[in-house]
Design an enzyme around this catalytic site. Structure first.
Site, mmCIF file in Angstrom:
data_model
loop_
_atom_site.group_PDB
_atom_site.id
_atom_site.type_symbol
_atom_site.label_atom_id
_atom_site.label_comp_id
_atom_site.label_asym_id
_atom_site.label_seq_id
_atom_site.Cartn_x
_atom_site.Cartn_y
_atom_site.Cartn_z
ATOM 1 N N SER A 116 29.821 -3.882 16.006
ATOM 2 C CA SER A 116 30.999 -3.130 16.427
ATOM 3 C C SER A 116 32.131 -3.077 15.418
ATOM 4 C CB SER A 116 31.528 -3.691 17.752
ATOM 5 O OG SER A 116 30.720 -3.259 18.811
ATOM 6 N N TYR A 212 35.774 -2.213 27.792
ATOM 7 C CA TYR A 212 34.990 -1.959 26.581
ATOM 8 C C TYR A 212 33.734 -1.168 26.892
ATOM 9 C CZ TYR A 212 33.328 -3.050 21.879
ATOM 10 O OH TYR A 212 32.905 -2.978 20.570
ATOM 11 N N SER A 213 33.536 -0.067 26.179
ATOM 12 C CA SER A 213 32.343 0.764 26.372
ATOM 13 C C SER A 213 31.981 1.440 25.063
ATOM 14 C CB SER A 213 32.579 1.827 27.454
ATOM 15 O OG SER A 213 31.485 2.717 27.522
ATOM 16 N N ASN A 214 30.771 1.200 24.582
ATOM 17 C CA ASN A 214 30.291 1.837 23.361
ATOM 18 C C ASN A 214 30.231 3.358 23.488
ATOM 19 O OD1 ASN A 214 29.627 -0.502 21.586
ATOM 20 N ND2 ASN A 214 28.322 -1.036 23.304
ATOM 21 N N GLY A 354 31.879 -7.929 15.701
ATOM 22 C CA GLY A 354 30.752 -7.194 16.254
ATOM 23 C C GLY A 354 29.498 -8.028 16.357
#
Length: 399
Positions: A116, A212-214, A354
């Protein structure tokens, strides 16, 4: 990037963690303490200065101690660090083994998958385009991708670019719905990742809470491509990587499953009570704009240093990036692809962090020019181990 895929690709904030059992690798535990220091020619010193230097050298190095403990106590096959002081002098460290099968040494400042941390690069590209007047931070996703983002409680007309970069869009996570075998072996188009997320209802209304969301960064990457007419990887390479001379950082090409330069092997355990598996070779497309980059600790230090020094963004956009909201209970705050975390010695450091199956990376820079990056070759399996990685960064920046 921790999308929480049964301990696969996962988010860099680790708010939920897991009660996963630590397992110490015997091969790693007996190979602690391999350390290398960047070679710097010292100036001539007086006798008293030489004595002081000798005394300092005799004291245990706190960063090395932290890496040794990550291998010995937390079962990490390898740990690596790069630390830059205020004067620009860099030290590099290693502990453990680079390959559990062969027992080979850990490459100094070896390449790793940085998960990340990729989000910070994506956010910089978006904010550069904001500065150029091509993207509006408070424009809706539909302005650039009309009709694409629709679902249960999801409407791209109500989600702004700022909310994507800040993780306040309420969009659901795609990664928790993909298993390890798919993560490792399958190539995903970015639109496929978005389609997975849109099968599920919104986590919250836009702007209501941080989560949090990709998926947010997949959409940010798609917006970059729509606005520029070029692949995200090319824009990232041109606007950041080549611009500031990141010689060991790259966006893997489609189908590229290996790591190009010297690197430690990355390991993964899922479920937590199973043996470590070598996960070095994998298709990283599951991460894309949210987590696909490969780099080194020293390149990440260079990137975050250049970013905070204003070499990548105009002042207005850098100020937007550094405007944060609370993200959990540990003092972590999230800006636009950039986090701040308190230091034990006072102040904060800026970075991201990340993880991706095989590797965990943490680090960042301070406003006065210190920088530190730490990587381990297995995602920590409990919150105590994760805290030890963060503590290693704190020691490096506060030592």
């Amino acid at each position: 990037m921790r999308a929480q895929t049964r301990q696969g690709l996962r988010s860099s904030t680790r708010q939920q963690g897991g009660r996963r059992r630590r397992a110490v690798s015997a091969a790693a535990a007996v190979a602690i303490g391999a350390m290398t220091l960047g070679a710097l020619a010292p100036p001539a010193a007086s006798a008293s200065e030489s004595a002081a230097s000798a005394a300092a050298a005799a004291r245990p190095d706190t960063v090395q101690q932290a890496l040794n403990a990550l291998v010995r106590d937390d079962g990490m096959p390898a740990a690596l660090a790069s630390v830059k002081d205020r004067d620009g002098r860099t030290r590099t460290y290693t502990a453990g083994v680079g390959d559990l099968t062969t027992g080979s040494k850990v490459p100094r400042d070896g390449q790793v998958r940085i998960g990340s941390n990729t989000k910070a690069f994506t956010a910089v590209v978006v904010l550069q385009l904001v500065g150029e007047g091509k993207i509006g931070l408070d424009a809706s996703v539909d302005t650039y991708l009309p009709g694409l983002v629709r679902g249960k409680g999801i409407d791209g007309r109500r989600i702004t670019v700022r909310r994507l970069l800040q993780h306040t869009s309420g969009l659901p996570e795609y990664g928790i719905h993909v298993d390890d075998d798919e993560i490792r072996n399958r190539y995903f188009e970015p639109r496929e990742l978005l389609d997975i997320a849109l099968r599920y209802k919104a986590d919250a209304a836009p702007g209501k809470k941080w989560g949090y969301s990709n998926t947010n960064y997949v959409l940010a990457g798609l917006i970059v491509q729509k606005v520029t007419g070029r692949p995200l990887a090319e824009e990232m390479d041109r606007r950041i990587i080549k611009r500031i001379g990141l010689r060991h950082t790259y966006f893997p090409a489609p189908g590229e499953m290996t790591i190009r330069e010297p690197h430690p092997q990355g390991y993964h355990r899922n479920p937590v009570n199973t043996p470590l598996r070598n996960f070095t070779e994998m298709d990283p497309s599951m991460g894309w704009a949210a987590g696909q980059l490969i780099s080194t600790n020293s390149d990440l230090n260079r990137f975050f240093t250049a970013l905070l020094a204003g070499r990548l963004l105009p002042a207005a956009q850098l100020a937007e990036m550094r405007t944060t909201v609370p993200a959990g209970t540990s003092g972590l705050r999230y800006g636009l692809g950039l986090t701040s975390r308190p230091l034990s010695c006072g102040g904060v450091y800026w970075g991201h962090g990340g993880d991706i199956a095989g590797y965990e990376t943490r680090g960042g820079v301070t406003d006065d020019g210190r920088a530190a990056g730490v990587a381990v070759t297995n995602i920590p399996t409990d919150e105590a181990a994760m805290q030890h990685v963060k503590d290693a960064v704190d020691r490096a920046l506060c030592g």
